[in-house]
Design a protein around this motif. Structure first.
Motif, PDB file in Angstrom:
ATOM      1  N   ALA A  28      29.521   5.505  69.850  1.00  0.00           N
ATOM      2  CA  ALA A  28      28.311   5.739  70.646  1.00  0.00           C
ATOM      3  C   ALA A  28      27.178   6.166  69.724  1.00  0.00           C
ATOM      4  O   ALA A  28      27.346   7.026  68.856  1.00  0.00           O
ATOM      5  CB  ALA A  28      28.583   6.824  71.686  1.00  0.00           C
ATOM      6  N   GLY A  29      26.041   5.498  69.879  1.00  0.00           N
ATOM      7  CA  GLY A  29      24.872   5.788  69.057  1.00  0.00           C
ATOM      8  C   GLY A  29      24.736   4.908  67.832  1.00  0.00           C
ATOM      9  O   GLY A  29      23.681   4.872  67.198  1.00  0.00           O
ATOM     10  N   ASP A  30      25.787   4.197  67.455  1.00  0.00           N
ATOM     11  CA  ASP A  30      25.732   3.312  66.281  1.00  0.00           C
ATOM     12  C   ASP A  30      24.915   2.065  66.584  1.00  0.00           C
ATOM     13  O   ASP A  30      24.933   1.552  67.698  1.00  0.00           O
ATOM     14  CB  ASP A  30      27.133   2.875  65.858  1.00  0.00           C
ATOM     15  N   GLN A  31      24.235   1.581  65.565  1.00  0.00           N
ATOM     16  CA  GLN A  31      23.470   0.341  65.699  1.00  0.00           C
ATOM     17  C   GLN A  31      24.365  -0.840  65.351  1.00  0.00           C
ATOM     18  O   GLN A  31      25.125  -0.796  64.380  1.00  0.00           O
ATOM     19  CB  GLN A  31      22.257   0.366  64.771  1.00  0.00           C
ATOM     20  N   THR A  55      24.380  -9.055  78.846  1.00  0.00           N
ATOM     21  CA  THR A  55      25.431  -8.740  79.814  1.00  0.00           C
ATOM     22  C   THR A  55      25.940  -7.316  79.609  1.00  0.00           C
ATOM     23  O   THR A  55      26.065  -6.543  80.560  1.00  0.00           O
ATOM     24  CB  THR A  55      26.603  -9.738  79.690  1.00  0.00           C
ATOM     25  N   LEU A  56      26.221  -6.966  78.358  1.00  0.00           N
ATOM     26  CA  LEU A  56      26.722  -5.624  78.066  1.00  0.00           C
ATOM     27  C   LEU A  56      25.655  -4.559  78.285  1.00  0.00           C
ATOM     28  O   LEU A  56      25.959  -3.434  78.688  1.00  0.00           O
ATOM     29  CB  LEU A  56      27.270  -5.555  76.644  1.00  0.00           C
ATOM     30  N   ALA A  57      24.395  -4.912  78.045  1.00  0.00           N
ATOM     31  CA  ALA A  57      23.310  -3.966  78.302  1.00  0.00           C
ATOM     32  C   ALA A  57      23.181  -3.700  79.799  1.00  0.00           C
ATOM     33  O   ALA A  57      22.943  -2.569  80.224  1.00  0.00           O
ATOM     34  CB  ALA A  57      22.006  -4.494  77.734  1.00  0.00           C
ATOM     35  N   ALA A  58      23.362  -4.735  80.607  1.00  0.00           N
ATOM     36  CA  ALA A  58      23.302  -4.572  82.064  1.00  0.00           C
ATOM     37  C   ALA A  58      24.445  -3.702  82.570  1.00  0.00           C
ATOM     38  O   ALA A  58      24.298  -3.002  83.575  1.00  0.00           O
ATOM     39  CB  ALA A  58      23.343  -5.935  82.749  1.00  0.00           C
ATOM     40  N   GLN A  59      25.576  -3.721  81.880  1.00  0.00           N
ATOM     41  CA  GLN A  59      26.726  -2.903  82.259  1.00  0.00           C
ATOM     42  C   GLN A  59      26.619  -1.480  81.710  1.00  0.00           C
ATOM     43  O   GLN A  59      27.446  -0.635  82.012  1.00  0.00           O
ATOM     44  CB  GLN A  59      28.020  -3.546  81.765  1.00  0.00           C
ATOM     45  N   GLY A  60      25.609  -1.230  80.866  1.00  0.00           N
ATOM     46  CA  GLY A  60      25.426   0.106  80.307  1.00  0.00           C
ATOM     47  C   GLY A  60      26.193   0.368  79.034  1.00  0.00           C
ATOM     48  O   GLY A  60      26.220   1.491  78.543  1.00  0.00           O
ATOM     49  N   VAL A  61      26.814  -0.660  78.468  1.00  0.00           N
ATOM     50  CA  VAL A  61      27.583  -0.496  77.241  1.00  0.00           C
ATOM     51  C   VAL A  61      26.660  -0.450  76.028  1.00  0.00           C
ATOM     52  O   VAL A  61      26.878   0.326  75.101  1.00  0.00           O
ATOM     53  CB  VAL A  61      28.616  -1.641  77.083  1.00  0.00           C
ATOM     54  N   LEU A  62      25.625  -1.284  76.046  1.00  0.00           N
ATOM     55  CA  LEU A  62      24.664  -1.347  74.942  1.00  0.00           C
ATOM     56  C   LEU A  62      23.274  -0.949  75.420  1.00  0.00           C
ATOM     57  O   LEU A  62      22.953  -1.111  76.596  1.00  0.00           O
ATOM     58  CB  LEU A  62      24.618  -2.767  74.361  1.00  0.00           C
ATOM     59  N   ALA A  63      22.482  -0.454  74.484  1.00  0.00           N
ATOM     60  CA  ALA A  63      21.088  -0.119  74.766  1.00  0.00           C
ATOM     61  C   ALA A  63      20.220  -0.900  73.786  1.00  0.00           C
ATOM     62  O   ALA A  63      20.403  -0.789  72.570  1.00  0.00           O
ATOM     63  CB  ALA A  63      20.854   1.376  74.604  1.00  0.00           C
ATOM     64  N   ILE A  64      19.310  -1.701  74.321  1.00  0.00           N
ATOM     65  CA  ILE A  64      18.425  -2.510  73.482  1.00  0.00           C
ATOM     66  C   ILE A  64      17.113  -1.761  73.330  1.00  0.00           C
ATOM     67  O   ILE A  64      16.470  -1.401  74.317  1.00  0.00           O
ATOM     68  CB  ILE A  64      18.178  -3.889  74.113  1.00  0.00           C
ATOM     69  N   GLN A  65      16.726  -1.517  72.088  1.00  0.00           N
ATOM     70  CA  GLN A  65      15.465  -0.844  71.803  1.00  0.00           C
ATOM     71  C   GLN A  65      14.582  -1.810  71.028  1.00  0.00           C
ATOM     72  O   GLN A  65      14.880  -2.151  69.887  1.00  0.00           O
ATOM     73  CB  GLN A  65      15.704   0.431  71.006  1.00  0.00           C
ATOM     74  N   ARG A  66      13.525  -2.254  71.676  1.00  0.00           N
ATOM     75  CA  ARG A  66      12.624  -3.241  71.062  1.00  0.00           C
ATOM     76  C   ARG A  66      12.099  -2.738  69.721  1.00  0.00           C
ATOM     77  O   ARG A  66      11.647  -1.606  69.601  1.00  0.00           O
ATOM     78  CB  ARG A  66      11.436  -3.523  71.975  1.00  0.00           C
ATOM     79  N   GLY A  67      12.229  -3.582  68.715  1.00  0.00           N
ATOM     80  CA  GLY A  67      11.731  -3.253  67.391  1.00  0.00           C
ATOM     81  C   GLY A  67      12.677  -2.409  66.558  1.00  0.00           C
ATOM     82  O   GLY A  67      12.465  -2.249  65.364  1.00  0.00           O
ATOM     83  N   ARG A  68      13.692  -1.847  67.166  1.00  0.00           N
ATOM     84  CA  ARG A  68      14.643  -1.001  66.434  1.00  0.00           C
ATOM     85  C   ARG A  68      16.009  -1.650  66.319  1.00  0.00           C
ATOM     86  O   ARG A  68      16.675  -1.529  65.299  1.00  0.00           O
ATOM     87  CB  ARG A  68      14.785   0.358  67.123  1.00  0.00           C
ATOM     88  N   GLY A  69      16.473  -2.298  67.408  1.00  0.00           N
ATOM     89  CA  GLY A  69      17.772  -2.940  67.364  1.00  0.00           C
ATOM     90  C   GLY A  69      18.577  -2.665  68.620  1.00  0.00           C
ATOM     91  O   GLY A  69      18.068  -2.150  69.612  1.00  0.00           O
ATOM     92  N   THR A  70      19.858  -2.981  68.544  1.00  0.00           N
ATOM     93  CA  THR A  70      20.774  -2.792  69.660  1.00  0.00           C
ATOM     94  C   THR A  70      21.771  -1.704  69.280  1.00  0.00           C
ATOM     95  O   THR A  70      22.371  -1.753  68.209  1.00  0.00           O
ATOM     96  CB  THR A  70      21.520  -4.101  69.974  1.00  0.00           C
TER      97      THR A  70
END
Length: 104
Positions: A28-31, A55-70
């Motif tokens: 958790a928290g890793d890019q 798909t994983l972002a919609a499930q809450g597994v990943l967080a996409i941060q524009r300009g920074r990464g996933t």
């Protein structure tokens, strides 16, 4: 009734989820690595990878941060399907077993 085929993006999302939870490649928290590296590692196109990540972002597994990464979401610790996804894959087999039971 035949089983519904899963798209390559969904299969890739499952693989990525297993890499996060079962293989513990990322915490958790890793890019996540950049798209090119990850797509090459999974042997898929970047377009398919993007769909899997959405798909994983919609499930809450990943967080996409524009300009920074996933990033792996902190919620990934709380998300667990307790093996119910395996039931989805076995739906056809279970239906056949119930049919056989009714016959006997």
């Amino acid at each position: 009734m035949p089983l519904k085929k899963r798209s390559l993006a969904q299969q890739s999302a499952d693989t990525l989820y297993e890499m996060i939870t079962d293989d513990a490649l990322w915490q958790a928290g890793d890019q996540l690595p950049n798209e090119n590296e990850l797509a090459t590692k999974l042997h898929i196109s970047r377009t398919t990878l993007r769909e899997a990540i959405r798909t994983l972002a919609a499930q809450g597994v990943l967080a996409i941060q524009r300009g920074r990464g996933t990033f792996v979401s902190d919620a990934v610790k709380r998300i667990n399907d307790f093996g119910f996804s395996a039931l989805e894959r076995m739906r056809g087999q279970l239906r056949d077993l119930f049919e056989l039971r009714r016959i006997f």
